[in-house]
Design a protein around this motif. Structure first.
Motif, PDB file in Angstrom:
ATOM      1  N   MET A 142      16.531 -28.495 -46.590  1.00 29.75           N
ATOM      2  CA  MET A 142      15.252 -27.901 -46.976  1.00 29.75           C
ATOM      3  C   MET A 142      14.200 -28.233 -45.903  1.00 29.75           C
ATOM      4  N   ASN A 143      13.376 -27.269 -45.543  1.00 30.50           N
ATOM      5  CA  ASN A 143      12.268 -27.467 -44.599  1.00 30.50           C
ATOM      6  C   ASN A 143      12.696 -27.523 -43.128  1.00 30.50           C
TER       7      ASN A 143
ATOM      8  N   ASN B  71       7.661 -25.867 -40.898  1.00 24.92           N
ATOM      9  CA  ASN B  71       6.234 -25.880 -40.588  1.00 24.92           C
ATOM     10  C   ASN B  71       6.030 -26.214 -39.124  1.00 24.92           C
TER      11      ASN B  71
HETATM   12  C1  LIG Z   1       9.323 -29.113 -48.037  1.00 25.80           C
HETATM   13  O1  LIG Z   1       8.079 -28.455 -47.894  1.00 25.80           O
HETATM   14  C2  LIG Z   1       7.394 -28.290 -49.122  1.00 25.80           C
HETATM   15  C3  LIG Z   1       6.166 -27.411 -48.878  1.00 25.80           C
HETATM   16  O2  LIG Z   1       5.578 -27.654 -47.631  1.00 25.80           O
HETATM   17  C4  LIG Z   1       7.041 -29.678 -49.669  1.00 25.80           C
HETATM   18  O3  LIG Z   1       6.358 -29.559 -50.890  1.00 25.80           O
HETATM   19  C5  LIG Z   1       8.323 -30.475 -49.877  1.00 25.80           C
HETATM   20  O4  LIG Z   1       8.011 -31.796 -50.262  1.00 25.80           O
HETATM   21  C6  LIG Z   1       9.150 -30.515 -48.607  1.00 25.80           C
HETATM   22  N1  LIG Z   1      10.448 -31.104 -48.904  1.00 25.80           N
HETATM   23  C7  LIG Z   1      11.019 -32.032 -48.131  1.00 25.80           C
HETATM   24  C8  LIG Z   1      12.376 -32.506 -48.561  1.00 25.80           C
HETATM   25  O5  LIG Z   1      10.471 -32.450 -47.118  1.00 25.80           O
END
Ligand SMILES: *[C@@H]1O[C@H](CO)[C@@H](O)[C@H](O)[C@H]1NC(C)=O
Ligand SMILES: *[C@@H]1O[C@H](CO)[C@@H](O)[C@H](O)[C@H]1NC(C)=O
Ligand SMILES: *[C@@H]1O[C@H](CO)[C@@H](O)[C@H](O)[C@H]1NC(C)=O
Ligand SMILES: *[C@@H]1O[C@H](CO)[C@@H](O)[C@H](O)[C@H]1NC(C)=O
Ligand SMILES: *[C@@H]1O[C@H](CO)[C@@H](O)[C@H](O)[C@H]1NC(C)=O
Length: 319
Positions: free
Chosen positions: A141-142, A153
Motif C-alpha cells: 500500500m502507498n 505521494n
Molecule cells: C497510505 O496513505 C494513506 C493516505 O495518504 C494513509 O492514510 C495511510 O496511513 C498510508 N498507509 C501506510 C501503510 O503508510
C-alpha cells in the motif's frame, strides 16, 4: 449501498470464471488458490482488510479470491436475515494462529499460504498468494512503480539560506522524493517537475550580480507547461537584481508579498504550482539576514499511470 455490494459480488463471480476458463485474462493475473478446511464458529481477529455485506456466503469467497491482498475471510450473520457479513483479512491463521478465536455464527476460511515457504519479496513489495512467479510480489500500500520504488505521494523538501545564516554547508535544497535538484549557485535556484515527480528543468540565476538573471528566470518560468510543480530557493544573496517580469512570474506560481528576499543575504523559498486551481500545499517562506535558513515541505498525490509491481498491473491517479 447493499445493492452496490450485490452488484460487485456478482461481477466477482464472472472474473473468477473468465480466469478459470482461460479467456482473455493473462495467465499471470489468474489466481489459483487451494482452500483449506474451514473453521466453523471461529473467526480471524485483527487483520481486517475490508468489511462488506454480501447476499450469500459464496459471494464472500469470490470477493476474497478477486482481491489480491486477501489471504483469508470470515463470513457470518449480516445486519438482517437475508445478508451476510464478509470480513476479508490481509493475513491468515497460518501466520497468526493465536488470532483464530471462537465467534458464534462465523466461519473462518483460509487458503494454502505459499508466502510462508517462498523467498520474501524485496522492499516495498508484498507477497500475494495464488499468483504465478514472478507476479507473486505486488506493491505494498502507498508504493508504486515497476520495482515498487515510488511512494504514491510525492514528497518535497525545500531550504533557502543566505550566506550569513548558520547552516553548515547546505544553503539550498530543492528535493523531490529525497533527490536533490538544486544547482546550489548564488541567486535564485529553480527546479520544475511534472506532477508525477519527473524533472522538467532546473537552473540557477545569479540575481546578485547578473543583470539579465531576473528576466531569464521569468522566461524559464513562463515557458513551463501548465500543471507543474515549481520549486524556488535563493542561496547566498539574491537581492540586487530584480525585475517586474520576474515578480509577475513568481506571483503566477503562488508567491505573495514579499515576492523577493527582504535584503542582502536574506533567505526566500517557494513551493509553487503553475496552473489552476492553486493546490493547498503551495507555500512560501523567508527570513532576514542572520535569521535563516527558511525551509518547508509539501506532500501531494503522485499523478500518472505507472506500472505497479509488474508489467501488466498499473496504478493510476488522474489530476
Ligand atoms: C497510505 O496513505 C494513506 C493516505 O495518504 C494513509 O492514510 C495511510 O496511513 C498510508 N498507509 C501506510 C501503510 O503508510
Ligand atoms: C463488520 O461489519 C459488521 C456489520 O455489518 C459488524 O457487525 C462487524 O463487527 C464488523 N467487523 C469488524 C471486524 O469490524
Ligand atoms: C511523468 O509525466 C510526463 C508528462 O506527462 C511523462 O512524459 C513521463 O513519462 C512521466 N514519467 C513517469 C516516470 O511516469
Ligand atoms: C540570459 O539569457 C541570455 C540570452 O539568452 C544569455 O546570453 C545569458 O547567458 C543568460 N544569463 C543567465 C544568467 O542565465
Ligand atoms: C526545517 O529544517 C529543520 C532542521 O532540518 C527541521 O527540523 C524542520 O522540521 C524543517 N521545517 C520544515 C517546515 O520543513
Amino acid at each position: 449501498m447493499r445493492d452496490v455490494h450485490r452488484f460487485l459480488a456478482s461481477l466477482v463471480g464472472i472474473f473468477y470464471l473468465t480466469c478459470r476458463l482461460g479467456g482473455a485474462t493473462p495467465k499471470s493475473l489468474c489466481r489459483k488458490v487451494l482452500l483449506l478446511e474451514p473453521s466453523s464458529e471461529h473467526a480471524l481477529r485483527g487483520h481486517l482488510l475490508t468489511n462488506i455485506t454480501v447476499p450469500s456466503a459464496s459471494s464472500c469467497s469470490f470477493f476474497c479470491f478477486d482481491t489480491p491482498e486477501c489471504f483469508s475471510y470470515n463470513v457470518g450473520p449480516g445486519p438482517d436475515e437475508l445478508e451476510f457479513t464478509c470480513e476479508l483479512s490481509d493475513s491468515d491463521a497460518a501466520q497468526h494462529p493465536d488470532d483464530l478465536v471462537p465467534r458464534p455464527g462465523f466461519t473462518y476460511q483460509g487458503y494454502e499460504n505459499a508466502c510462508l515457504t517462498s523467498v520474501p519479496c524485496s522492499s516495498h513489495r508484498a507477497c500475494r498468494i495464488g499468483y504465478e512467479d514472478p507476479f507473486r510480489c505486488t506493491c505494498q500500500m502507498n508504493y508504486t512503480g515497476l520495482s515498487c520504488e515510488l511512494p504514491k505521494n510525492v514528497k518535497v523538501d525545500v531550504l533557502s539560506a543566505g550566506l550569513d545564516d548558520d547552516v553548515g554547508s547546505d544553503y539550498c535544497n530543492l528535493k523531490v522524493d529525497g533527490t536533490e535538484y538544486c544547482l546550489k549557485m548564488r541567486g535564485h535556484n529553480i527546479a520544475a517537475f511534472y506532477m508525477n515527480g519527473t524533472l522538467i528543468a532546473n537552473a540557477a540565476f545569479d540575481t546578485h550580480r547578473d543583470e539579465a538573471a531576473p528576466n531569464n528566470m521569468s522566461y524559464l518560468i513562463d515557458s513551463l507547461p501548465s500543471n507543474t510543480l515549481v520549486l524556488v530557493a535563493v542561496q547566498d544573496s539574491a537581492f540586487v537584481r530584480k525585475s517586474p517580469a520576474a515578480i509577475q512570474s513568481l506571483i503566477a506560481l503562488g508567491a505573495v508579498p514579499p515576492v523577493w528576499p527582504n535584503g542582502h543575504r536574506a533567505s526566500w523559498f517557494l513551493i509553487g504550482y503553475k496552473g489552476e486551481p492553486r493546490p493547498s500545499w503551495v507555500k512560501q517562506g523567508f527570513a532576514d539576514r542572520y535569521q535563516g535558513p527558511s525551509n518547508g515541505t509539501a506532500v501531494f498525490p503522485r499523478e500518472g499511470c505507472l506500472p505497479h509491481g509488474n508489467q501488466i498491473e498499473k496504478w493510476c491517479s488522474s489530476p
